[in-house]
Scaffold this motif. Structure first.
Motif, PDB file in Angstrom:
ATOM      1  N   GLY A 186     114.678   3.294  51.312  1.00 17.29           N
ATOM      2  CA  GLY A 186     113.149   3.047  51.695  1.00 17.29           C
ATOM      3  C   GLY A 186     112.141   2.155  51.058  1.00 17.29           C
ATOM      4  N   ARG A 187     112.710   1.214  50.477  1.00 14.17           N
ATOM      5  CA  ARG A 187     112.029   0.030  49.658  1.00 14.17           C
ATOM      6  C   ARG A 187     111.147  -0.627  50.511  1.00 14.17           C
ATOM      7  NH1 ARG A 187     114.868  -3.673  45.234  1.00 14.17           N
ATOM      8  NH2 ARG A 187     114.579  -5.230  46.366  1.00 14.17           N
ATOM      9  N   TRP A 188     111.485  -1.185  51.755  1.00 13.82           N
ATOM     10  CA  TRP A 188     110.757  -1.778  52.462  1.00 13.82           C
ATOM     11  C   TRP A 188     109.508  -1.007  53.143  1.00 13.82           C
ATOM     12  CZ3 TRP A 188     115.084  -4.781  55.859  1.00 13.82           C
ATOM     13  CH2 TRP A 188     115.777  -5.790  55.157  1.00 13.82           C
ATOM     14  N   THR A 189     109.471  -0.102  53.157  1.00 14.53           N
ATOM     15  CA  THR A 189     108.529   0.725  53.943  1.00 14.53           C
ATOM     16  C   THR A 189     107.721   1.626  52.782  1.00 14.53           C
ATOM     17  OG1 THR A 189     109.953   2.453  54.564  1.00 14.53           O
ATOM     18  CG2 THR A 189     109.392   0.665  56.111  1.00 14.53           C
ATOM     19  N   GLU A 190     108.048   1.462  51.524  1.00 14.66           N
ATOM     20  CA  GLU A 190     107.142   2.304  50.559  1.00 14.66           C
ATOM     21  C   GLU A 190     106.086   1.973  50.338  1.00 14.66           C
ATOM     22  OE1 GLU A 190     107.260   2.889  45.707  1.00 14.66           O
ATOM     23  OE2 GLU A 190     109.062   2.148  46.665  1.00 14.66           O
ATOM     24  N   LEU A 191     105.127   2.887  50.398  1.00 16.53           N
ATOM     25  CA  LEU A 191     103.638   2.834  50.221  1.00 16.53           C
ATOM     26  C   LEU A 191     103.421   2.748  48.666  1.00 16.53           C
ATOM     27  CD1 LEU A 191     100.390   2.507  51.206  1.00 16.53           C
ATOM     28  CD2 LEU A 191     100.735   5.222  51.297  1.00 16.53           C
ATOM     29  N   ALA A 192     103.938   3.616  48.104  1.00 18.86           N
ATOM     30  CA  ALA A 192     103.622   4.030  46.453  1.00 18.86           C
ATOM     31  C   ALA A 192     104.882   4.762  46.145  1.00 18.86           C
ATOM     32  CB  ALA A 192     102.343   4.264  46.130  1.00 18.86           C
ATOM     33  N   GLY A 193     105.082   4.618  44.579  1.00 15.61           N
ATOM     34  CA  GLY A 193     106.099   5.764  44.037  1.00 15.61           C
ATOM     35  C   GLY A 193     106.025   5.780  42.590  1.00 15.61           C
ATOM     36  N   CYS A 194     106.824   6.455  42.149  1.00 18.96           N
ATOM     37  CA  CYS A 194     107.126   6.793  40.529  1.00 18.96           C
ATOM     38  C   CYS A 194     108.441   7.716  40.441  1.00 18.96           C
ATOM     39  CB  CYS A 194     106.013   7.944  40.083  1.00 18.96           C
ATOM     40  SG  CYS A 194     106.072   9.460  40.620  1.00 18.96           S
ATOM     41  N   THR A 195     108.780   7.542  39.243  1.00 19.03           N
ATOM     42  CA  THR A 195     109.959   8.188  38.561  1.00 19.03           C
ATOM     43  C   THR A 195     109.422   9.397  38.097  1.00 19.03           C
ATOM     44  OG1 THR A 195     111.065   5.912  37.864  1.00 19.03           O
ATOM     45  CG2 THR A 195     111.808   8.011  37.031  1.00 19.03           C
ATOM     46  N   VAL A 234      96.556   6.186  46.280  1.00 14.82           N
ATOM     47  CA  VAL A 234      96.311   5.039  47.148  1.00 14.82           C
ATOM     48  C   VAL A 234      95.197   5.567  47.946  1.00 14.82           C
ATOM     49  CG1 VAL A 234      97.471   3.613  48.912  1.00 14.82           C
ATOM     50  CG2 VAL A 234      98.752   4.704  47.178  1.00 14.82           C
ATOM     51  N   THR A 235      94.336   4.541  48.334  1.00 15.79           N
ATOM     52  CA  THR A 235      93.197   4.693  49.189  1.00 15.79           C
ATOM     53  C   THR A 235      93.492   3.735  50.393  1.00 15.79           C
ATOM     54  OG1 THR A 235      91.934   2.636  48.091  1.00 15.79           O
ATOM     55  CG2 THR A 235      91.516   4.862  47.429  1.00 15.79           C
ATOM     56  N   GLY A 236      92.851   4.060  51.465  1.00 18.29           N
ATOM     57  CA  GLY A 236      92.890   3.211  52.624  1.00 18.29           C
ATOM     58  C   GLY A 236      93.791   4.078  53.652  1.00 18.29           C
ATOM     59  N   LEU A 290      95.930  -1.881  53.713  1.00 18.46           N
ATOM     60  CA  LEU A 290      96.178  -2.583  52.220  1.00 18.46           C
ATOM     61  C   LEU A 290      95.882  -3.909  52.465  1.00 18.46           C
ATOM     62  CD1 LEU A 290      99.573  -0.692  51.757  1.00 18.46           C
ATOM     63  CD2 LEU A 290      97.513  -0.444  50.515  1.00 18.46           C
ATOM     64  N   LEU A 291      96.164  -4.585  51.494  1.00 20.09           N
ATOM     65  CA  LEU A 291      96.123  -6.022  51.515  1.00 20.09           C
ATOM     66  C   LEU A 291      97.307  -6.877  52.305  1.00 20.09           C
ATOM     67  CD1 LEU A 291      94.929  -7.080  47.821  1.00 20.09           C
ATOM     68  CD2 LEU A 291      93.569  -6.963  49.950  1.00 20.09           C
ATOM     69  N   ASP A 300     111.480 -11.196  48.803  1.00 22.08           N
ATOM     70  CA  ASP A 300     111.371 -12.481  49.389  1.00 22.08           C
ATOM     71  C   ASP A 300     112.322 -13.578  49.031  1.00 22.08           C
ATOM     72  OD1 ASP A 300     111.270 -13.313  46.503  1.00 22.08           O
ATOM     73  OD2 ASP A 300     109.090 -13.131  46.196  1.00 22.08           O
ATOM     74  N   PRO A 301     112.451 -14.707  49.547  1.00 20.68           N
ATOM     75  CA  PRO A 301     113.515 -15.692  49.468  1.00 20.68           C
ATOM     76  C   PRO A 301     114.043 -15.855  48.261  1.00 20.68           C
ATOM     77  CG  PRO A 301     111.907 -16.550  51.127  1.00 20.68           C
ATOM     78  CD  PRO A 301     111.301 -15.406  50.152  1.00 20.68           C
ATOM     79  N   THR A 302     113.176 -15.770  46.911  1.00 16.68           N
ATOM     80  CA  THR A 302     113.654 -15.807  45.579  1.00 16.68           C
ATOM     81  C   THR A 302     114.455 -14.684  45.019  1.00 16.68           C
ATOM     82  OG1 THR A 302     111.513 -14.950  44.731  1.00 16.68           O
ATOM     83  CG2 THR A 302     111.648 -17.382  45.429  1.00 16.68           C
ATOM     84  N   GLY A 303     114.340 -13.636  45.908  1.00 20.30           N
ATOM     85  CA  GLY A 303     115.065 -12.356  45.278  1.00 20.30           C
ATOM     86  C   GLY A 303     114.148 -11.411  44.531  1.00 20.30           C
ATOM     87  N   ASN A 304     112.827 -11.715  44.434  1.00 18.56           N
ATOM     88  CA  ASN A 304     111.958 -10.853  43.643  1.00 18.56           C
ATOM     89  C   ASN A 304     111.310  -9.980  44.776  1.00 18.56           C
ATOM     90  OD1 ASN A 304     112.266 -12.142  41.123  1.00 18.56           O
ATOM     91  ND2 ASN A 304     111.171 -13.864  41.920  1.00 18.56           N
ATOM     92  N   PHE A 305     111.163  -8.680  44.391  1.00 17.51           N
ATOM     93  CA  PHE A 305     110.515  -7.793  45.126  1.00 17.51           C
ATOM     94  C   PHE A 305     109.019  -7.871  45.040  1.00 17.51           C
ATOM     95  CE2 PHE A 305     109.249  -3.191  45.831  1.00 17.51           C
ATOM     96  CZ  PHE A 305     109.387  -3.161  47.186  1.00 17.51           C
ATOM     97  N   ARG A 306     108.283  -7.755  46.122  1.00 14.44           N
ATOM     98  CA  ARG A 306     106.889  -7.873  45.902  1.00 14.44           C
ATOM     99  C   ARG A 306     106.259  -6.702  45.555  1.00 14.44           C
ATOM    100  NH1 ARG A 306     106.187 -10.476  51.954  1.00 14.44           N
ATOM    101  NH2 ARG A 306     107.436 -12.448  51.594  1.00 14.44           N
ATOM    102  N   SER A 307     105.503  -6.593  44.658  1.00 18.01           N
ATOM    103  CA  SER A 307     105.067  -5.335  44.117  1.00 18.01           C
ATOM    104  C   SER A 307     103.958  -4.908  44.766  1.00 18.01           C
ATOM    105  CB  SER A 307     104.390  -5.809  42.707  1.00 18.01           C
ATOM    106  OG  SER A 307     103.391  -6.503  42.670  1.00 18.01           O
ATOM    107  N   GLY A 308     103.763  -3.502  44.653  1.00 19.83           N
ATOM    108  CA  GLY A 308     102.809  -2.711  45.398  1.00 19.83           C
ATOM    109  C   GLY A 308     101.508  -2.720  44.845  1.00 19.83           C
ATOM    110  N   PRO A 309     100.453  -1.791  45.122  1.00 26.13           N
ATOM    111  CA  PRO A 309      99.041  -2.003  44.612  1.00 26.13           C
ATOM    112  C   PRO A 309      99.029  -1.841  43.409  1.00 26.13           C
ATOM    113  CG  PRO A 309      99.421  -0.424  46.821  1.00 26.13           C
ATOM    114  CD  PRO A 309     100.715  -0.900  46.183  1.00 26.13           C
TER     115      PRO A 309
END
Length: 348
Positions: A186-195, A234-236, A290-291, A300-309
């Motif tokens: 579910g990484r692509w649609t995750e709003l926020a999360g924690c361990t 998370v707001t919004g 969200l932004l 992204d193409p560089t293989g880095n995951f875009r961080s959340g809020p």
């Protein structure tokens, strides 16, 4: 000599200023943390029509007065077991009464346990506030492309390349257009999360979900300290009224017992503006301001995951670095000014 006398005297006030800034920021962060803490449930109004509390009614039967259960779900006197510790099981429990509260808080006592060791267990369970109810499917035993809110308590990493530490709790808001990708957890649609260490604990484990005035807060109490720990805030977030609460779980080649011990829903006493009161809350479409959209939460193409809020501590560190930078500039400016003053005095 004048310069050497001025330099030491400037040091104390600089460090006093730095200490004061750090103290104020620390106080600000602690205040924000306290503000995000959830109720203990005693001062809020319990809504029994949306709550699952012992002693359960309907033990030994296939239904309950206010709840429906499906699949492998088993009702006992001590817990509602969504799935046993067996392969290829799927179960759910759903409230029959739609919730028309604008502001609410859900406390869930649960237990995830089984014989599997290390990564040989799965998969976790989901909490739902959705338009659809009692519809089995591939997302932790429930429907994909749902409308509403899902909180996933995921115990197994399907994506071997993930940097997450499991078990992992995450949220997803969906208007029916998004699909949950199990291969990426579910990484692509995750709003926020924690361990959160929520499996095979010998003590009670709890999760709290608060939704109020567009703010979604999730906290845990899984360390046997009898205190809430922030997971994410998370707001919004926009959620309509008239949806249903539920819980579901599914197992595959790996399995666990997924038990719900209680679900308590509290009505939060919140004042809304006249404009908000005139809104038809049943017609609101689930969304997040969200932004970037959760749809953009992809690799992204560089293989880095875009961080959340930004989290509270990230904001704190950014503010601290910015303020320290300003202080350094001020100190340098003060020293330069003092040296210029001394040079000017030498001409008299």
């Amino acid at each position: 000599m004048a310069a050497s006398r001025m330099a030491p005297s400037s040091v104390p006030w600089v460090w006093e200023l730095v200490a004061g800034v750090v103290l104020r920021l620390a106080l600000l962060m602690s205040t924000q943390h306290v503000a995000a803490e959830l109720t203990d449930g005693n001062s809020e109004h319990l809504k029994r029509e949306h709550s699952l509390i012992k002693p359960y009614q309907g033990v030994g039967s296939s239904s309950m007065p206010l709840w429906d259960f499906h699949g492998s779900t088993m009702l006992t006197s001590q817990y509602v077991r969504l799935t046993p510790d067996e392969r290829s099981k799927e179960g759910s429990i759903w409230n029959r009464v739609p919730c028309f509260l604008k502001d609410w808080e859900l406390h869930v006592q649960f237990k995830i346990h089984g014989a599997g060791k290390k990564n040989l267990h799965g998969d976790g369970f989901a909490l739902w506030y959705t338009r659809e109810r009692f519809v089995p499917g591939p997302v932790f035993g429930s429907k994909d492309n749902f409308h509403g809110l899902a909180i996933f308590l995921d115990t197994y990493p399907n994506d071997e390349a993930t940097e997450r530490v499991f078990p992992y709790i995450s949220a997803m808001v969906n208007n029916g257009s998004l699909a949950y990708d199990h291969s990426k957890d579910g990484r692509w649609t995750e709003l926020a999360g924690c361990t959160a260490d929520i499996r095979n604990q010998n003590h009670d484990t709890f999760l709290a979900v608060r939704y109020s005035q567009g703010r979604l807060t999730v906290m845990t109490d899984v360390e046997d300290k009898n205190e809430w720990k922030n997971c994410f805030d998370v707001t919004g977030v926009r959620l309509p009224t008239g949806y249903f609460f539920g819980a579901s779980a599914g197992t595959g080649d790996l399995s666990d017992n997924h038990d719900i011990i209680s679900m308590k829903l509290f009505q939060l006493q919140v004042e809304h503006s006249p404009e908000e009161e005139n809104i038809d809350w049943t017609k609101i479409e689930p969304s997040v301001s969200l932004l970037k959209s959760p749809k953009d939460n992809v690799d992204d193409p560089t293989g880095n995951f875009r961080s959340g809020p930004l989290t509270g501590w990230k904001v704190f560190l950014l503010l601290l670095c910015a303020l320290l930078g300003i202080i350094v500039c001020a100190v340098v400016g003060a020293v330069v000014f003092q040296k210029r003053q001394e040079r000017n005095k030498r001409f008299y």
